[in-house]
Design an enzyme around this catalytic site. Structure first.
Site, mmCIF file in Angstrom:
data_model
loop_
_atom_site.group_PDB
_atom_site.id
_atom_site.type_symbol
_atom_site.label_atom_id
_atom_site.label_comp_id
_atom_site.label_asym_id
_atom_site.label_seq_id
_atom_site.Cartn_x
_atom_site.Cartn_y
_atom_site.Cartn_z
ATOM 1 C CG ASP A 29 -2.161 0.907 0.992
ATOM 2 O OD1 ASP A 29 -1.919 2.100 1.330
ATOM 3 O OD2 ASP A 29 -3.290 0.255 0.706
ATOM 4 C CB SER B 265 -6.290 2.808 0.947
ATOM 5 O OG SER B 265 -4.870 3.150 0.832
ATOM 6 C CB THR C 99 -6.268 -2.084 1.374
ATOM 7 O OG1 THR C 99 -5.597 -0.733 1.120
ATOM 8 C CG2 THR C 99 -5.735 -2.880 0.013
ATOM 9 C CD GLU D 223 -3.164 -2.719 3.304
ATOM 10 O OE1 GLU D 223 -3.206 -1.610 2.765
ATOM 11 O OE2 GLU D 223 -3.734 -3.021 4.243
ATOM 12 C CG ASP E 68 -0.638 4.752 2.751
ATOM 13 O OD1 ASP E 68 -0.165 5.542 1.770
ATOM 14 O OD2 ASP E 68 -1.222 4.985 3.723
ATOM 15 C CG HIS F 179 0.462 8.982 5.091
ATOM 16 N ND1 HIS F 179 -0.173 10.018 4.255
ATOM 17 C CD2 HIS F 179 -0.224 7.779 4.738
ATOM 18 C CE1 HIS F 179 -1.180 9.408 3.327
ATOM 19 N NE2 HIS F 179 -1.078 8.410 3.758
ATOM 20 C CG ASP G 44 -3.255 1.597 -2.405
ATOM 21 O OD1 ASP G 44 -2.101 1.711 -2.237
ATOM 22 O OD2 ASP G 44 -4.106 1.485 -1.468
ATOM 23 C CG HIS G 45 -2.241 5.350 -3.165
ATOM 24 N ND1 HIS G 45 -1.533 5.601 -2.238
ATOM 25 C CD2 HIS G 45 -3.317 4.887 -2.518
ATOM 26 C CE1 HIS G 45 -1.722 5.198 -0.899
ATOM 27 N NE2 HIS G 45 -3.168 4.677 -1.149
HETATM 28 ZN ZN LIG Z 1 -2.268 6.540 2.862
#
Ligand SMILES: [Zn+2]
Length: 468
Positions: free
Chosen positions: A51, A101, A154, A282, A287, A291, A329-330
């Site tokens: 993620d 997400s 997710t 996941e 992710d 951040h 996902d990004h």
């Molecule tokens: Zn995020």
């Protein structure tokens, strides 16, 4: 169980004996190249998500693995061998070029773009069937494995419908109602009566419905007799600790399994269903490290995710009627290794020495600060980040602690300064809108085009399973 199956405890031990792999068969890969399948349809799907993974994140994890073990990442090996279908994927949501997400995983699950923050609900309120429900209609089992709360966006998008991703108490209940067979990760607070708004003992309800319920790594690996039919395992009140902290803290390591250990356990349970399964795995905290612009955390969590590619690969050697999809996902944070020094010649030394020297995530240091004296905390930060916490910094930390949130972690991040120490820098603390990497192998992978939208993966999965 099929004759090919191990006992649950047996395959975990054989996996451990082999290092990090599903079984001891990885050296046999060359005898059964990936992609050579006996059937055009998939019995199983394994969906692996790192993620919030920028391509830069994947790159620095691969470089660091070479530095540590003289090994390339499993993901790079797949490309080196040209053994898989590779694509770039556009990740937009219905209302933004930069997705969250919830919308991103809903696109995979339902085949439609929806707005950021929603899970399988369109802007006009229409409920879309999540992919786990579809899979259940043809008698197959489902599993959700993550390093975040299991009710996080997710995994939630694979098996729930909510207007807002924050409705995690409801998501925990929906997994039970929808009959998700294996649920492993963090987020015990959404299953405990004490943590839920409705005060319902949801773990008790899972047990009454036939689930085996575990709450520690020891219970997961040693405490279950036989192979359960259904399993709920939550190992931390919220998200699981980062791998860098787990790797260096015996107490966390005995409480929290690795992502790979959870994945192996899930496979051993799900494969009891001869009709097949869908398993989502996941690496969710990649992710979060993006951040938090936390370079130590992001490298080690990406490496923990990479182990799952090896497990999937070993699994598909024995079960070639399995479609495996590996993607993100990004992007998040815009993580990149940047050149250091004149003509960039100091880059490698700076990067490897810088990552070697990091002993904890910023989040972990924030968490343990409250239980330590000022002196103890100063020593710990010195050891883990090589930052000297003088009186003025202690005062700033005390003010930040009162502000709450990630204020303490943010100060530590600023003082640490990943660019100067490692060469890794960031574009923001937000998600990013880049096209992302995707690879796949097994039945149905050949249908994936070189450039796709996130929604296209829905039909890839349903067609591979002969659902449509
Ligand atoms: Zn995020």
């Amino acid at each position: 169980m099929s004759s090919k199956s191990f006992s649950r405890r047996g395959f975990l031990q054989s996996g451990a004996a082999a290092g990090l792999l599903w079984g001891s068969h990885l050296t046999g890969c060359a005898q059964l190249p990936i992609g050579k399948v006996r059937s055009s349809k998939a019995r199983n799907i394994i969906f692996l998500v790192a993620d919030g993974m920028n391509t830069g994140t994947w790159t620095i994890a691969d470089y660091y693995m070479q530095h540590q073990n003289q090994q390339r990442s499993e993901w790079v090996k797949l490309y080196q061998e040209e053994a898989v279908t590779r694509a770039l994927m556009e990740t937009c949501s219905a209302n933004s070029r930069v997705t969250d997400s919830a919308a991103a995983a809903s696109a995979w699950s339902s085949g439609q773009r929806i707005k950021n923050g929603a899970i399988n609900v369109t802007p006009d309120g229409t409920h879309l069937m999540p992919i786990c429900d579809l899979v259940k209609t043809i008698g197959r089992s489902t599993g959700l494995v993550t390093t975040t709360r299991v009710t996080h966006a997710t995994p939630a998008a694979f098996a729930s419908i909510v207007k807002s991703r924050g409705e995690e108490d409801s998501i925990a209940l929906q997994y039970l109602e929808r009959g998700v067979d294996v649920i492993l990760g963090g987020g015990s607070k959404h299953f405990d009566g004490a943590g839920r708004k409705d005060k319902v003992d949801l773990s008790g309800r899972y047990q009454a419905a036939g689930y085996t319920v575990v709450e520690s790594r020891d219970q997961l690996l040693e405490g279950i007799e036989g192979v359960p039919r259904r399993l709920l395992g939550t190992f931390w009140p919220s998200h699981l600790p980062y791998s860098i902290d787990r790797n260096r803290d015996a107490e966390i390591a005995s409480q929290v399994p690795t992502l790979g250990e959870m994945m192996r356990t899930a496979l051993g349970i799900l494969e009891q269903n001869r009709a097949g399964f869908l398993l989502q795995v996941e690496g969710g905290r990649v992710d979060h490290a993006g951040h938090g612009n936390d370079v130590g955390a992001i490298v080690h969590d990406q490496i923990a995710f990479d182990e799952c590619i090896a497990i999937a690969r070993a699994y598909t050697q024995e079960n070639p009627d399995t479609l495996v999809i590996v993607t993100t996902d990004h992007g998040c944070g815009g993580c990149q290794l940047n050149g250091v020094g004149a003509a960039y010649v100091n880059t490698d030394k700076t990067f490897f020495a810088g990552i070697d020297a990091i002993g904890a995530s910023y989040e972990h240091l924030q968490r343990v600060r409250e239980s330590l004296s000022t002196d103890q905390f100063g020593v710990l930060v010195g050891e883990c980040l090589q930052v000297n916490i003088d009186d003025e910094k202690h005062q700033q930390l005390a003010v930040a602690a009162k502000a709450g949130g990630y204020s303490v972690a943010n100060l530590l991040r600023k003082w640490h300064g990943s660019f100067a120490r490692t060469g890794v820098n960031w574009t923001s603390q937000n998600h990013t809108g880049e096209f992302v990497e995707l690879c796949a192998w097994g039945p149905g992978s050949e249908s994936i085009r070189r450039w796709i939208r996130n929604t296209d993966l829905h039909s890839v999965m349903t067609e591979a399973l002969a659902l449509k």
